[in-house]
Design a protein around this motif. Structure first.
Motif, short mmCIF file in Angstrom:
data_model
loop_
_atom_site.label_atom_id
_atom_site.label_comp_id
_atom_site.label_asym_id
_atom_site.label_seq_id
_atom_site.Cartn_x
_atom_site.Cartn_y
_atom_site.Cartn_z
N ASP A 49 0.82 -1.21 0.00
CA ASP A 49 0.00 0.00 0.00
C ASP A 49 0.86 1.26 0.00
OD1 ASP A 49 -2.27 -1.55 0.04
OD2 ASP A 49 -2.57 -1.37 2.21
N ARG A 50 1.93 1.25 0.77
CA ARG A 50 2.83 2.41 0.81
C ARG A 50 3.50 2.61 -0.55
NH1 ARG A 50 4.45 0.09 6.26
NH2 ARG A 50 3.25 1.38 7.69
N MET A 51 3.94 1.53 -1.13
CA MET A 51 4.58 1.60 -2.43
C MET A 51 3.62 2.14 -3.49
SD MET A 51 7.34 0.83 -4.06
CE MET A 51 7.82 0.57 -5.74
N ARG A 63 6.97 12.03 -12.15
CA ARG A 63 8.20 11.43 -11.63
C ARG A 63 7.98 9.93 -11.44
NH1 ARG A 63 8.85 15.71 -6.83
NH2 ARG A 63 10.06 14.05 -5.88
N PHE A 64 9.00 9.15 -11.78
CA PHE A 64 8.85 7.70 -11.69
C PHE A 64 10.20 7.07 -11.35
CE2 PHE A 64 8.03 3.41 -13.42
CZ PHE A 64 6.86 3.15 -12.76
N ASN A 65 10.43 6.85 -10.08
CA ASN A 65 11.68 6.27 -9.60
C ASN A 65 11.34 5.13 -8.65
OD1 ASN A 65 14.26 5.74 -8.77
ND2 ASN A 65 14.66 7.79 -7.95
N VAL A 66 10.93 4.03 -9.20
CA VAL A 66 10.34 2.93 -8.44
C VAL A 66 11.30 2.35 -7.40
CG1 VAL A 66 9.29 0.65 -8.61
CG2 VAL A 66 8.77 2.38 -10.31
N LEU A 67 12.58 2.19 -7.73
CA LEU A 67 13.53 1.62 -6.77
C LEU A 67 13.67 2.51 -5.54
CD1 LEU A 67 16.33 0.16 -9.06
CD2 LEU A 67 14.56 -1.06 -7.80
N SER A 68 13.72 3.79 -5.74
CA SER A 68 13.80 4.72 -4.62
C SER A 68 12.55 4.64 -3.75
CB SER A 68 13.98 6.15 -5.15
OG SER A 68 13.98 7.06 -4.10
N LEU A 72 12.25 3.40 0.20
CA LEU A 72 11.60 4.24 1.21
C LEU A 72 10.46 3.49 1.89
CD1 LEU A 72 11.38 7.02 2.52
CD2 LEU A 72 9.95 7.70 0.61
N ALA A 73 9.63 2.83 1.11
CA ALA A 73 8.50 2.07 1.68
C ALA A 73 9.01 0.92 2.55
CB ALA A 73 7.60 1.54 0.57
N LEU A 74 10.07 0.26 2.11
CA LEU A 74 10.64 -0.84 2.89
C LEU A 74 11.22 -0.35 4.21
CD1 LEU A 74 11.37 -3.84 3.10
CD2 LEU A 74 13.50 -3.29 1.92
N LYS A 75 11.97 0.76 4.15
CA LYS A 75 12.54 1.31 5.39
C LYS A 75 11.44 1.71 6.36
CE LYS A 75 15.58 4.07 3.29
NZ LYS A 75 16.59 5.11 3.11
N TRP A 76 10.38 2.31 5.85
CA TRP A 76 9.28 2.71 6.74
C TRP A 76 8.59 1.48 7.32
CZ3 TRP A 76 8.18 7.32 8.74
CH2 TRP A 76 7.00 7.43 9.49
#
Length: 108
Positions: A49-51, A63-68, A72-76
């Motif tokens: 959901d965050r992703m 803007r489209f930077n999926v890895l970034s 971020l979603a994983l760290k959160w």
């Protein structure tokens, strides 16, 4: 002996950087860095959901930077709102990058 002196200088530099940066001190999240996406992270409860929220928000701005966004979603998802954990992770990343860059330059 030169290798030990060199290692000592690197460790002293890392210790100085940690003393100045103090990643173990709890500080609030920076509004300058987190203002756009902090509500998106807090509002959603799972990594997926965050992703999705981050991709949708930034895609609306072109803007489209999926890895970034995934990072971020994983760290959160893993660290949550624990700012000390975020700061320690960031300090570890910076020290690792510095050490790797130094090792690479020494080999050249």
């Amino acid at each position: 002996m030169a290798v030990l002196a060199e290692a000592g200088l690197l460790l002293a530099g890392a210790a100085l950087a940690l003393w100045i940066y103090r990643p173990w001190v709890s500080l609030p999240f920076s509004i300058m860095d987190f203002s756009e996406f902090l509500p998106l992270l807090r509002r959603n409860s799972t990594f997926v959901d965050r992703m999705a929220a981050l991709v949708q928000y930034y895609a609306s701005q072109g803007r489209f930077n999926v890895l970034s966004y995934a990072g971020l979603a994983l760290k959160w998802t893993v660290l949550g709102e624990n700012s000390v954990a975020w700061q320690l992770l960031r300090a570890g990343q910076m020290l690792t990058i510095f050490g790797g860059a130094y090792a690479l330059v020494r080999r050249l």
